[in-house]
Design an enzyme around this catalytic site. Structure first.
Site, PDB file in Angstrom:
ATOM      1  N   SER A  17      -1.813  -1.578   7.607  1.00  0.00           N
ATOM      2  CA  SER A  17      -2.423  -2.364   6.532  1.00  0.00           C
ATOM      3  C   SER A  17      -1.432  -3.351   5.940  1.00  0.00           C
ATOM      4  O   SER A  17      -0.219  -3.100   5.914  1.00  0.00           O
ATOM      5  CB  SER A  17      -2.901  -1.410   5.431  1.00  0.00           C
ATOM      6  OG  SER A  17      -3.229  -2.108   4.253  1.00  0.00           O
TER       7      SER A  17
ATOM      8  N   TYR B  14      -1.490   4.488  -1.009  1.00  0.00           N
ATOM      9  CA  TYR B  14      -2.137   4.125   0.252  1.00  0.00           C
ATOM     10  C   TYR B  14      -1.173   3.335   1.140  1.00  0.00           C
ATOM     11  O   TYR B  14      -0.985   3.645   2.320  1.00  0.00           O
ATOM     12  CB  TYR B  14      -3.401   3.310  -0.011  1.00  0.00           C
ATOM     13  CG  TYR B  14      -3.970   2.656   1.231  1.00  0.00           C
ATOM     14  CD1 TYR B  14      -4.534   3.433   2.248  1.00  0.00           C
ATOM     15  CD2 TYR B  14      -3.913   1.275   1.407  1.00  0.00           C
ATOM     16  CE1 TYR B  14      -5.025   2.842   3.401  1.00  0.00           C
ATOM     17  CE2 TYR B  14      -4.414   0.679   2.559  1.00  0.00           C
ATOM     18  CZ  TYR B  14      -4.972   1.466   3.546  1.00  0.00           C
ATOM     19  OH  TYR B  14      -5.457   0.878   4.689  1.00  0.00           O
TER      20      TYR B  14
ATOM     21  N   LYS C  71       0.950   4.233   4.992  1.00  0.00           N
ATOM     22  CA  LYS C  71       1.006   3.405   6.189  1.00  0.00           C
ATOM     23  C   LYS C  71       2.456   3.135   6.603  1.00  0.00           C
ATOM     24  O   LYS C  71       2.794   3.126   7.795  1.00  0.00           O
ATOM     25  CB  LYS C  71       0.257   2.089   5.963  1.00  0.00           C
ATOM     26  CG  LYS C  71      -1.239   2.272   5.718  1.00  0.00           C
ATOM     27  CD  LYS C  71      -1.947   2.938   6.885  1.00  0.00           C
ATOM     28  CE  LYS C  71      -3.440   3.020   6.688  1.00  0.00           C
ATOM     29  NZ  LYS C  71      -4.123   3.684   7.831  1.00  0.00           N
TER      30      LYS C  71
END
Length: 329
Positions: free
Chosen positions: A120, A144, A148
């Site tokens: 991402s 989040y 990643k």
């Protein structure tokens, strides 16, 4: 060229991006296997051989890998909500990192070394350079994004000792729906701007909130690089074919290299739908960078990726047609 005997396993292959990629892989002649827990969202149409499994069920995942013997794994399965990751960080580390480790462990036991990772643009946090290149510093500003980065580090270290071959695709803002109308976003509680705006236009949500109007951008709202889900699906196939032939590890941005502000998106949604819906301006959300636009030079040069749906209006039109179709079902 597609090898008709090549087996491709997709984790999260019944989700939004996974299902579109599964459809395109099938069209290209690949044999598709899907592992998906069907949570939190699911496609109503499945492509390939389907197994309802959570990646936390490592022994069952191992059984599937031993039975199917895929040549490559495309790993889509993850939780993706930035606000939720801030509220429930452990949930995100447990699922996005912990379950990825379990998947990689199962792959190692079976001897599967080819891996495409759904990363991402959140890995960049608030980048110093716009458009942001793959070489930019990784400094995520929410859990989040941190998950990643962690998985990318794991892959890099595994690749260094020849335990894996991988391509990490750093998605920017994925939107749109299958132009043929078979697939689209199925989030029960959507957080993505375009889907929420369309649901307001449909009357399913009373109003649209704009989170922050004081960003250092021309109109004060966040700017994002929106990529059509079918162009992203095509990028996965090109990345997969490159990896299977070259065995060369890559990190690639997936975006169009231009951005639209929240206000511009809202204006385009109103134009496409013909609905002048209610918009409420409110304060910033934590974890939102002001501007995220991809430098996509690398993916175009290496994979010869050529977007076919590079239009905000087309992205919104395809999603709108999908949303309207849901009322017919």
């Amino acid at each position: 060229m597609a090898n008709l005997k090549t087996k491709v396993l997709l984790t999260g292959g019944a989700g939004y991006i996974g299902s579109h990629t599964a459809k395109l892989l099938t069209k290209h002649g690949y044999e598709v296997i899907i592992i998906d827990s069907l949570f939190p969202s699911q496609s109503k149409k499945f492509y390939g051989n389907f197994y309802k499994l959570d990646l936390a069920e490592e022994e069952k995942v191992l059984e599937v890998l031993r039975k199917e013997k895929p040549e490559i794994v495309l790993h889509f399965a993850a939780f993706i909500s930035v606000p939720e990751s801030i509220e429930k960080p452990f949930l995100y580390y447990e699922n996005n990192v912990g379950n990825t480790i379990k998947l990689l462990s199962a792959m190692k036991k079976v001897g599967i070394k080819n891996f495409i990772f759904s990363s991402s643009a959140a890995v960049y946090g608030i980048p110093d350079i716009i458009p942001v290149p793959e070489t930019a510093e990784l400094k995520p500003i929410n859990p989040y994004g941190e998950t990643k980065v962690m998985v990318e580090k794991i892959l890099r270290d595994m690749a260094r000792v020849k335990e894996i071959n991988y391509v990490s695709l750093r998605y920017f803002n994925v939107a749109g729906a299958d132009p043929e109308g078979e697939l689209g976003p199925t989030y029960k509680q959507p957080t993505h701007l375009i889907i929420r705006a369309l649901k307001v236009a449909k009357g399913e949500i009373p109003y649209l909130e704009i989170y922050g109007t004081d960003y250092p951008t021309p109109d004060g709202t966040c700017i994002r690089d929106y990529i059509h889900v079918m162009d992203l699906a095509e990028a996965h196939i090109l990345a997969m074919e490159y990896l299977l032939s070259k065995r060369e590890n890559l990190v690639l941005n997936c975006g169009y290299g231009r951005g639209f502000s929240v206000r511009e998106v809202v204006s385009t949604v109103k134009k496409v739908t013909g609905v002048d819906f209610k918009v409420i301006e409110t304060s910033r959300r934590p974890g939102d960078p002001p501007i995220l636009i991809a430098d996509n030079t690398k993916i175009k040069e290496i994979l010869k990726w050529r977007p076919k749906y590079n239009s905000l209006e087309d992205i919104i039109k395809d999603t709108w047609q999908w949303e309207l179709k849901q009322n017919e079902n």
